[in-house]
Design a protein around this motif. Structure first.
Motif, PDB file in Angstrom:
ATOM      1  N   MET A 181      53.854  -2.035   1.726  1.00 31.82           N
ATOM      2  CA  MET A 181      53.203  -3.345   1.485  1.00 31.82           C
ATOM      3  C   MET A 181      52.968  -3.568   0.118  1.00 31.82           C
ATOM      4  O   MET A 181      52.817  -2.852  -0.787  1.00 31.82           O
ATOM      5  CB  MET A 181      51.804  -3.233   1.942  1.00 31.82           C
ATOM      6  CG  MET A 181      50.845  -4.418   2.035  1.00 31.82           C
ATOM      7  SD  MET A 181      51.665  -6.102   2.872  1.00 31.82           S
ATOM      8  CE  MET A 181      52.151  -5.370   4.687  1.00 31.82           C
ATOM      9  N   SER A 182      53.157  -5.101  -0.130  1.00 25.98           N
ATOM     10  CA  SER A 182      53.299  -5.348  -1.578  1.00 25.98           C
ATOM     11  C   SER A 182      51.962  -5.225  -2.060  1.00 25.98           C
ATOM     12  O   SER A 182      50.978  -5.591  -1.546  1.00 25.98           O
ATOM     13  CB  SER A 182      54.006  -6.571  -1.732  1.00 25.98           C
ATOM     14  OG  SER A 182      53.235  -7.554  -2.576  1.00 25.98           O
ATOM     15  N   ALA A 204      49.424  -8.355  -2.397  1.00 23.28           N
ATOM     16  CA  ALA A 204      49.159  -8.950  -1.130  1.00 23.28           C
ATOM     17  C   ALA A 204      47.501  -9.376  -1.070  1.00 23.28           C
ATOM     18  O   ALA A 204      47.254 -10.103  -0.194  1.00 23.28           O
ATOM     19  CB  ALA A 204      49.389  -8.011  -0.031  1.00 23.28           C
ATOM     20  N   LYS A 261      48.326 -16.963  -4.173  1.00 26.07           N
ATOM     21  CA  LYS A 261      49.255 -16.683  -3.048  1.00 26.07           C
ATOM     22  C   LYS A 261      48.445 -16.906  -1.831  1.00 26.07           C
ATOM     23  O   LYS A 261      48.862 -17.181  -0.819  1.00 26.07           O
ATOM     24  CB  LYS A 261      49.470 -15.091  -3.111  1.00 26.07           C
ATOM     25  CG  LYS A 261      50.820 -14.629  -3.873  1.00 26.07           C
ATOM     26  CD  LYS A 261      51.979 -14.881  -3.288  1.00 26.07           C
ATOM     27  CE  LYS A 261      52.849 -14.315  -4.334  1.00 26.07           C
ATOM     28  NZ  LYS A 261      52.945 -15.118  -5.441  1.00 26.07           N
ATOM     29  N   GLY A 315      39.243  -7.956   5.121  1.00 24.37           N
ATOM     30  CA  GLY A 315      40.658  -7.559   5.580  1.00 24.37           C
ATOM     31  C   GLY A 315      40.923  -8.390   6.738  1.00 24.37           C
ATOM     32  O   GLY A 315      42.270  -8.104   7.306  1.00 24.37           O
ATOM     33  N   VAL A 316      40.806  -9.603   7.188  1.00 23.51           N
ATOM     34  CA  VAL A 316      41.239 -10.537   7.847  1.00 23.51           C
ATOM     35  C   VAL A 316      42.155 -11.368   7.239  1.00 23.51           C
ATOM     36  O   VAL A 316      41.878 -12.101   6.248  1.00 23.51           O
ATOM     37  CB  VAL A 316      40.074 -11.254   8.762  1.00 23.51           C
ATOM     38  CG1 VAL A 316      40.387 -12.321   9.483  1.00 23.51           C
ATOM     39  CG2 VAL A 316      39.358 -10.145   9.835  1.00 23.51           C
ATOM     40  N   ALA A 317      43.063 -11.843   7.649  1.00 15.45           N
ATOM     41  CA  ALA A 317      43.964 -13.026   7.247  1.00 15.45           C
ATOM     42  C   ALA A 317      44.181 -13.845   8.329  1.00 15.45           C
ATOM     43  O   ALA A 317      44.147 -13.491   9.710  1.00 15.45           O
ATOM     44  CB  ALA A 317      45.286 -12.634   6.934  1.00 15.45           C
ATOM     45  N   ARG A 344      44.164 -11.777  12.420  1.00 13.07           N
ATOM     46  CA  ARG A 344      44.490 -10.473  12.472  1.00 13.07           C
ATOM     47  C   ARG A 344      44.310  -9.661  11.002  1.00 13.07           C
ATOM     48  O   ARG A 344      44.261 -10.239   9.938  1.00 13.07           O
ATOM     49  CB  ARG A 344      46.165 -10.382  12.481  1.00 13.07           C
ATOM     50  CG  ARG A 344      46.916 -11.175  11.639  1.00 13.07           C
ATOM     51  CD  ARG A 344      48.509 -11.171  11.948  1.00 13.07           C
ATOM     52  NE  ARG A 344      49.126 -12.348  11.394  1.00 13.07           N
ATOM     53  CZ  ARG A 344      50.378 -12.312  11.438  1.00 13.07           C
ATOM     54  NH1 ARG A 344      51.183 -11.255  11.867  1.00 13.07           N
ATOM     55  NH2 ARG A 344      51.048 -13.454  10.694  1.00 13.07           N
ATOM     56  N   ALA A 361      44.460  -4.305   3.476  1.00 13.21           N
ATOM     57  CA  ALA A 361      42.893  -4.523   2.982  1.00 13.21           C
ATOM     58  C   ALA A 361      42.113  -3.104   3.307  1.00 13.21           C
ATOM     59  O   ALA A 361      41.145  -2.932   2.901  1.00 13.21           O
ATOM     60  CB  ALA A 361      42.465  -5.666   3.771  1.00 13.21           C
ATOM     61  N   VAL A 390      53.004 -11.270   4.017  1.00 14.54           N
ATOM     62  CA  VAL A 390      52.949 -11.476   2.625  1.00 14.54           C
ATOM     63  C   VAL A 390      54.060 -11.485   1.816  1.00 14.54           C
ATOM     64  O   VAL A 390      54.351 -12.065   0.822  1.00 14.54           O
ATOM     65  CB  VAL A 390      51.708 -10.846   1.916  1.00 14.54           C
ATOM     66  CG1 VAL A 390      51.539 -10.828   0.543  1.00 14.54           C
ATOM     67  CG2 VAL A 390      50.324 -10.653   2.959  1.00 14.54           C
ATOM     68  N   ASP A 391      54.848 -10.451   2.021  1.00 15.82           N
ATOM     69  CA  ASP A 391      55.996 -10.284   1.096  1.00 15.82           C
ATOM     70  C   ASP A 391      56.755 -11.248   0.965  1.00 15.82           C
ATOM     71  O   ASP A 391      57.626 -11.957  -0.163  1.00 15.82           O
ATOM     72  CB  ASP A 391      57.047  -9.074   1.615  1.00 15.82           C
ATOM     73  CG  ASP A 391      56.290  -7.626   1.529  1.00 15.82           C
ATOM     74  OD1 ASP A 391      55.258  -7.573   0.632  1.00 15.82           O
ATOM     75  OD2 ASP A 391      56.692  -6.698   1.995  1.00 15.82           O
TER      76      ASP A 391
END
Lengths: 148, 383, 696
Positions: free
Chosen positions: A1-2, A5, A11, A146-148, C661, C666, C685-686
């Motif tokens: 994972m980058s 992020a 972003k 932590g939710v996207a 999600r 995180a 994301v990447d």
């Protein structure tokens, strides 16, 4: 994972929950597609039969789950497929808005809009405008970690 | 007798006159209603001790005549007690009881046509536990020594068994965090004009002061109720003095002004409201006691505010309270019951009023003051 | 029907009795050219409950549908998610597809990844793919909660009620009767015929109105399948599509209609004279009278308000028909459909004294003009001015009176231009020496031969002046009418003098419209006329199943339009009457009686009157046949006792929750790839860094 992020204003993409009625605003979203009106990929549409079905609790839920903005949409007043469902939407929205504002959420996070099935461009512009506004104020303070 | 009439009245029964406050009019009106079969039952307070009493429904005239007079430290609300009883009933109550009964009526849980409401003037009530603590820490008297209490000239006076009177101004008490419940301080309904009869001692003048009740007839039902007691020979009334009417209006005005000041003070604007609400509700354990006790809510155990979330969601804000903030925005009567029962000591009424005040002000809607439908349940709002 | 419980693995997690198949459509390149459909399918395959996924070039094609059906069979699927275009166009296709395999059609969840994704994010392929995954995930979670539903059928009584026997209602009744259905034709006036019976001539052909209407009225009377209920009004309507119970009041005529022959001898002897409403108040009729010579039924009626009880009529009546003691009679009929053709009234300029009407004698309305022009009218067809009964030479016509005016009605009445053109022509033909000026805003002549009629009027010498009078005054000496009007084409003010001024009054809703609205709970448009179900595609249907509207009840129309609507209503109604059954909405509201507290909040929410209280139980009850499934009551219900099938709270909330999600990044103690609810590593994301720039 980058490592980059982590959401930051550069972003980070807002997530917008859009409630649409089957007959008008959902059709408006379809028309936006039909006309290829490009818009940021921020909205997730949830279809209900009538905007009158949109329960404020669903909107609360969306915020608490992590929505950066919530859209309540329906037919123009007078055009409701169910006679006057959107009149009732208007009342519920008024209360919803009052509660959300008093709670301390920014006004840029909640919208009511009437969009007919033919107003594809309006729908696209709406999503674009809301996305811009929300990007300015950043992620919702109610968004769980932590939710996207 | 008709709507709008005002009288000064008292009970014929000497025993009742002695025990009940202000001439025992309310007790006798209730007893007469029961005796003459105007109602099937009435609500009375059964005294537990000097500070506590429980409301009970009775059809026994004697029990009514022997019931307690007014107590300032009885904050229970009667609305849910009489909900879904399906009988003709007469019920006395403070402004907030009356408002809640009317709201229950709008939700089809109380048949208002069959319900006679006797409103009692109320400057505020006190929480029993807080009162006991106050007696010990501020008055320096043992709660169990107390034999009676009254409010006079802005002072809360306790009579003890040794015959002494202990008075402290309510302002002083409230400065110290005692005295009336917070919601009572900013409550603007001092004379319950929404009840069928509005009763109280304000406006009783001359020889009758302290020995009679000032009563205002607010509806046809109210007229029927009072006339019934007169016809039954249980109550006597006379016209009030003009001076009395003026005094009553003045007291009402002063109390309302004071309530307005409290309202401004309690609801000072807050910048980071989200932080405030999150902090206040941090300790909520989702027990639902506030909803169960809420006298305007007519839902059963299962309701929208309880059904669609769980603590496992890990939300940053209580979904339960958010839903209730919304559902009560137009209907909260500010009775303070939720604060009283909260086991986590969350000042819930204060939070709920933060949402209700602007909505009710903007819509010009006062829940429980008339039969207007809650705006949230309207089909269309006038712009 | 779908029953999978016996094949469920007993050890499986609760989700496993939901066997989901996900079918991702590429729609040629419409979706596939933007969204990585295989990545979406792979993502979906890893989600709990998903047994199989599939990517098709065209899922809606025969082979695509066959793939779905084959996989349903192979994997014993009980939920199908199709990620493709819009459910508004393709949901029925896939519902039918899965139903063929014995699955309940409501076990389909349709996800729109074309109109709502690939088409609107054409230059953001990665983001579009991520969004498509979100949408599919939302769909899968909703699909797992979907419940089987059945559209229910209700029997239809094969009889019809037509309210209003004007030309539209008559046409509807005739068409239905000719198709073999029994029709009750209810008319509040003593005779059928409606407004058309009062017109002198009809445009653009200038035919005699009653000459063409009369035979139709007789045809209605003769038709064995039509039961005319004249001088009657609908009092109550109960029930729903296919099963309406209608109570009708038959007002007393004070005579035995079986005995009366319509000879009018009673009228001859009646000493009372009252203004004759049929002639717009010109001339008189008697207190007992036959409405007009062509009336159907041709029977007298006694106007009790004006009767002086002299009993002269009873003596004169040779068939002893008079019954002074008569009272309203009531009957009840049961019908499957109702057609509302309650008509209109003309705008009344009197209350506002528009242009001086009512103040000055020599200003009349077009309808009054029409009656004066009629050979059977009060003047035998001579146009005279009311002040002195002289025949006018200079006649002015003002159009758009009560129409196209913010002060009265904003809409165009649609007929006034044409009737004014017709009226001017008729008078010009009768008396060529007359001089006519029509003052108009626009002349509207849209249909066959209308424009020709306009040209004809011009050729006859009728002058057309574009402008609305700004001032109308009477010359007290002569009674002439002086009009100050701006000629907006010439750009100058004109002062004109007329012997007679005729107001082209518009069409407005009548009391019958209000009554019908209340009886049937119809909706009204802002213009005050009744509203159709859809202005373009369902112009004679209403939002109430089994109720149709014909003629001016749903807005201004001319005669051919009204007649077409009558026929259209008959056609629409026949679908139900012939099938003898109606399909009602499968998606309806339902009450959970354990939770309902009977607060009645939901009842006024329903515009279809579908919720009634079960008084005994003290709970709300939804009548499925009336419910249209909008769900408004569900949102209003404070307890959550009301739910909307297919859009239950848990189903909506499942979608809401799955918009989001957890990002693995995180939460450091949340290992990448662990847990099925987590998005596959990478992706979101990447790859966003490779975007072609943000959309603005």
């Amino acid at each position: 994972m980058s490592p980059d992020a982590t959401p930051d204003t550069g972003k980070w993409e807002p997530k917008i929950v859009a409630f649409c009625c089957n007959w008008c605003s959902y059709g408006g979203a379809d028309s936006a597609g039909m006309g290829r009106f490009q818009q940021p990929p921020t909205a997730r549409i949830i279809r209900v039969m009538c905007s009158g079905r949109i329960d404020p609790i669903h909107v609360f839920n969306a915020f608490l789950e992590g929505a950066d903005a919530v859209l309540v949409t329906g037919c123009h007043i007078g055009d409701c497929h169910y006679v006057n469902g959107n009149d009732k939407t208007k009342i519920k929205y008024k209360f919803l808005e009052d509660v959300v504002r008093e709670l301390g959420l920014e006004k840029e996070r909640l919208y009511l809009n009437w969009i007919s099935a033919s107003e594809g461009e309006k729908f696209a512009n709406f999503i674009r405008d809301v996305t811009e506004e929300v990007k300015k104020i950043g992620p919702s303070p109610l968004k769980p970690e932590g939710v996207a | 007798m008709e709507k709008g009439n005002v009288f000064v009245g008292w009970s014929i029964n000497e025993e009742v006159r002695k025990r009940g406050g202000s001439g025992g009019l309310v007790t006798s009106v209730l007893a007469a209603a029961l005796d003459k079969k105007l109602v099937d039952a009435v609500v009375v307070l059964k005294k537990i001790n000097e500070f506590e009493a429980v409301p009970v429904i009775t059809s026994d005239v004697d029990e009514v005549l022997n019931s307690a007079g007014s107590l300032h430290s009885v904050p229970s609300n009667f609305a849910k007690l009489i909900a879904d009883k399906g009988m003709r009933i007469a019920v006395p109550g403070k402004g907030c009881d009356v408002r809640a009964i009317i709201e229950q009526g709008k939700r089809n849980a109380v048949n208002l046509d069959n319900t006679f409401i006797i409103g009692l003037n109320c400057g505020g009530s006190m929480h029993p536990a807080v009162t006991r603590e106050m007696l010990e820490t501020v008055y320096n008297i043992k709660p169990d020594d107390v034999e009676g209490e009254e409010i006079e000239k802005g002072k809360l006076i306790f009579k003890t068994k040794d015959g002494q009177e202990h008075g402290i101004t309510i302002d002083e008490l409230e400065e110290k965090g005692y005295g009336r419940r917070e919601s009572c301080r900013y409550c603007a309904i001092k004379i319950p004009a929404n009840a069928d009869l509005a009763c109280g001692n304000w406006g009783v003048t001359g020889d009758l002061a302290g020995r009679a009740t000032f009563v205002e007839v607010n509806s046809e039902k109210g007229a029927k109720l009072l006339q019934n007691a007169i016809d039954a020979g249980m109550v006597e009334v006379k016209e009030p003095e003009a001076k009395g009417i003026a005094i009553r209006g003045k007291i009402k005005g002063v109390m309302e002004d004071l309530a307005g000041k409290w309202k401004d003070k309690v609801f000072e604007p807050v910048d980071d409201r989200l932080a405030l609400f999150r902090k206040e509700l941090e300790n909520c354990i989702d027990c639902g006691a506030c909803k169960t006790v809420c006298p305007t809510c007519s839902c059963g155990e299962v309701s929208k505010c309880t059904q669609y979330h769980s603590r496992a969601d890990g939300y940053k804000m209580s979904m339960f309270h958010l839903t209730r903030f919304l559902h009560l925005a137009d209907s909260c009567i500010g009775c303070g019951q939720c604060t009283d029962v909260c086991p986590a000591d969350i000042p819930l009424t204060r939070l709920y009023r933060r949402f209700a005040n602007p909505v009710q002000d903007e819509l010009g809607y006062e829940p429980g003051m008339d039969m207007r439908k809650p705006p949230y349940f309207e089909v269309k709002l006038n712009d | 029907m779908n029953e999978v419980s016996d094949t469920v693995n007993k050890d499986a997690s609760p989700d496993e009795d939901k066997r989901v198949g996900v079918f991702v459509c590429e729609c040629g390149v419409n979706i596939g050219g933007v969204v990585d459909t295989h990545a979406v399918a792979d993502y979906a395959a890893a989600l709990p409950g998903v047994l199989v996924t599939s990517v098709n070039k065209f899922t809606c094609s025969d082979s695509g549908q066959a793939d779905i059906q084959q996989k349903i069979k192979e994997h014993n699927l009980n939920r199908v998610v199709v990620a493709a275009c819009s459910p508004k166009t393709h949901e029925p296709t896939f519902r039918a597809c899965i139903e063929e395999m014995g699955l309940n059609q409501y076990f389909l969840e349709f996800v729109n990844i074309r109109d709502h994704c690939s088409w609107i994010h054409m230059w953001e392929k990665e983001k579009a793919t991520e969004k498509a995954k979100d949408l599919v995930r939302m769909g899968i979670e909703r699909a797992k909660l979907l419940e089987p539903l059945q559209a229910s059928e209700v029997p239809v009584i094969d009889k019809a009620l037509v309210v209003g026997a004007g030309v539209a209602g008559m046409q509807a009744a005739l068409d239905l009767a000719d198709m073999g259905f029994k029709v009750y034709l209810v008319e509040k006036e003593p005779s059928i015929g409606g407004r058309m019976a009062r017109f002198d001539k009809v445009f653009p052909t200038n035919d005699c109105s009653i000459c063409i209407l009369g035979p139709k009225m007789v045809e209605v009377a003769r038709n064995k399948n039509i039961e005319i209920m004249s001088y009657s009004e609908v009092q109550e309507v109960d029930g729903y599509v296919g099963n309406f119970k209608v109570k009708i009041e038959h007002k007393p005529r004070y005579l035995d209609v079986g005995k009366c022959t319509g000879c009018a001898k009673c009228s001859e002897v009646c000493p009372v004279e009252v203004p004759y409403d049929f002639n717009e108040g010109f001339g008189t009729r008697k207190a007992i009278y036959v409405p007009f010579p062509q009336a159907v039924p041709l029977r007298a009626v006694l106007d009790n308000d004006n009767c002086i009880n002299c009993k002269a009529c009873a003596k004169a009546c040779e068939s002893n028909a008079i019954e002074y003691e008569q009272e309203s009679a009531y009957s009840e009929v049961e019908v499957g459909v109702i057609i509302g053709a309650v008509g209109f009234k003309t705008y009344d300029p009197a209350p506002r004294a528009d242009y001086g009407y009512g103040k000055y004698d020599n200003i009349i309305t077009a309808m009054e003009f029409e009656r004066l022009l009629n050979a059977a009218g009060p003047t035998g067809g001579h146009i005279v001015r009311p002040s002195d009964c002289k025949e006018p030479i200079r006649v002015g016509f003002v159009n758009c009176v009560g129409s196209r005016d913010k002060e009265t009605n904003i809409y165009c009445s649609g007929v006034c231009c044409m009737y004014t053109i017709k009226n001017a022509q008729l008078l010009k033909e009768k008396r060529p020496e007359t001089d006519h000026t029509v003052m108009y805003i626009d002349i509207r002549t849209p249909f066959r031969a209308y424009e020709e009629s306009y040209n004809r009027a011009r050729n006859l010498g009728v002058k057309f002046l574009r402008g609305r009078p700004v001032e109308v005054k009477e010359d007290p000496e002569t009674g002439n009418i002086r009009v100050r009007v701006e000629d907006t084409l010439a750009g100058e003010m004109r002062n004109l003098e007329f012997d007679l001024l005729v107001l082209g009054t518009g069409v407005v809703p009548n009391e019958g419209i209000n009554r019908l609205q209340q009886l049937l709970k119809l909706s009204k448009a802002t213009d005050g006329f009744l509203m159709e179900a859809h202005p373009k595609l369902r112009p004679v249907d209403t939002t109430i199943d089994g109720v149709y509207l014909a003629g001016v009840a749903s807005g201004p129309k001319d005669i051919p339009y009204a007649v077409s609507q009558g026929s259209a209503c008959a056609g629409r109604a026949t679908i139900l009457l012939k099938n003898k059954k109606a399909i009602t909405e499968g998606i309806t509201a339902v009450v959970n009686p354990d939770v309902c507290v009977g607060c009645e909040v939901c009842i006024p929410m329903c515009p279809f009157q579908a919720i009634k209280m079960d008084e005994q139980a003290g709970k709300a009850n939804v009548m499925k046949a009336l419910c249209k499934g909008c769900g408004t009551c569900v949102a209003a219900c404070p307890t959550g006792a009301l739910e909307q099938d297919h859009f239950k709270n848990n189903q909506v909330i499942a979608q809401v929750k799955n918009v989001f999600r957890f990002e693995e990044v995180a939460s450091p103690d949340y290992p990448s790839g662990a847990g099925t609810h987590v998005s596959p590593a990478g992706g979101y994301v990447d790859e966003s860094s490779e975007d072609m720039g943000e959309q603005t």
